[in-house]
Scaffold this active site. Sequence first.
Site, PDB file in Angstrom:
ATOM      1  CB  CYS A  38      -0.860   0.051   1.266  1.00 28.85           C
ATOM      2  SG  CYS A  38      -2.299  -1.009   1.216  1.00 28.85           S
ATOM      3  CB  CYS A  42      -3.629   2.663   1.909  1.00 30.95           C
ATOM      4  SG  CYS A  42      -4.975   1.541   1.455  1.00 30.95           S
ATOM      5  CB  CYS A  69      -3.535  -1.976  -1.803  1.00 34.30           C
ATOM      6  SG  CYS A  69      -5.075  -1.345  -1.150  1.00 34.30           S
ATOM      7  CB  CYS A  72      -3.945   3.027  -1.816  1.00 29.10           C
ATOM      8  SG  CYS A  72      -2.766   1.682  -1.536  1.00 29.10           S
TER       9      CYS A  72
HETATM   10 ZN   LIG Z   1      -3.885   0.229   0.083  1.00 30.01          ZN
END
Ligand SMILES: [Zn+2]
Length: 194
Positions: A38, A42, A69, A72
């Site tokens: 991330c 995030c 992810c 994000c």
């Molecule tokens: Zn994330």
Amino acid sequence: MISPKDLSKDMMWEATVTCDSTFDGRFYYAVKTTGIFCRPSCKSKIPKYENVSFFLNAEEALKTGFRPCKRCRPDLQLKTYEPLKAIIDDTMQIINSHYDQKMLMNELASMVGVSRFHLNRLFKDSTGDTPRIYLEKVRIKKAKELLLTTSLNSTEVGYQIGYQSISSFYNAFKRSTGLSPIQFQNQYVKSPTT
Ligand SMILES: [Zn+2]
């Protein structure tokens, strides 16, 4: 696990816990238990400290086997993070598809959105050639093809690949191959067997 002087593990952890967006792009955190990495900002669930590892760029995280992810999208930064590469790619693409036209380096530079000076430097740093030399290489490669595969004479070939004067075509061809276009043709074109 990399941690440069100005970015300690504590700082990265704190930025992770506080979802501090000012650190976006400076590092990424990956979570061992989920296999996902991330950006600091995030809003997904804060992982446990012992499960986290930090990366300074998304490529490293990907290489290590973490998945980006979905929330994000740290992988999207890979593309937006490389504006210089986009300029080089655009320049090559324009040259590859317009080499047969008159091409002014000023115009080329403004098409990709930078000054001619800036483009020369960027392009040379990245490819080892200036855009003008790259254009010449593309043209000479095409010239060889035409000389080998068509019945065009060397003057026609010169105009066809975008040279405005035949002497500049001859000079460029000679610089590249050590031969004049006619010598090249004589040396490499097989006379038709009948
Ligand atoms: Zn994330």
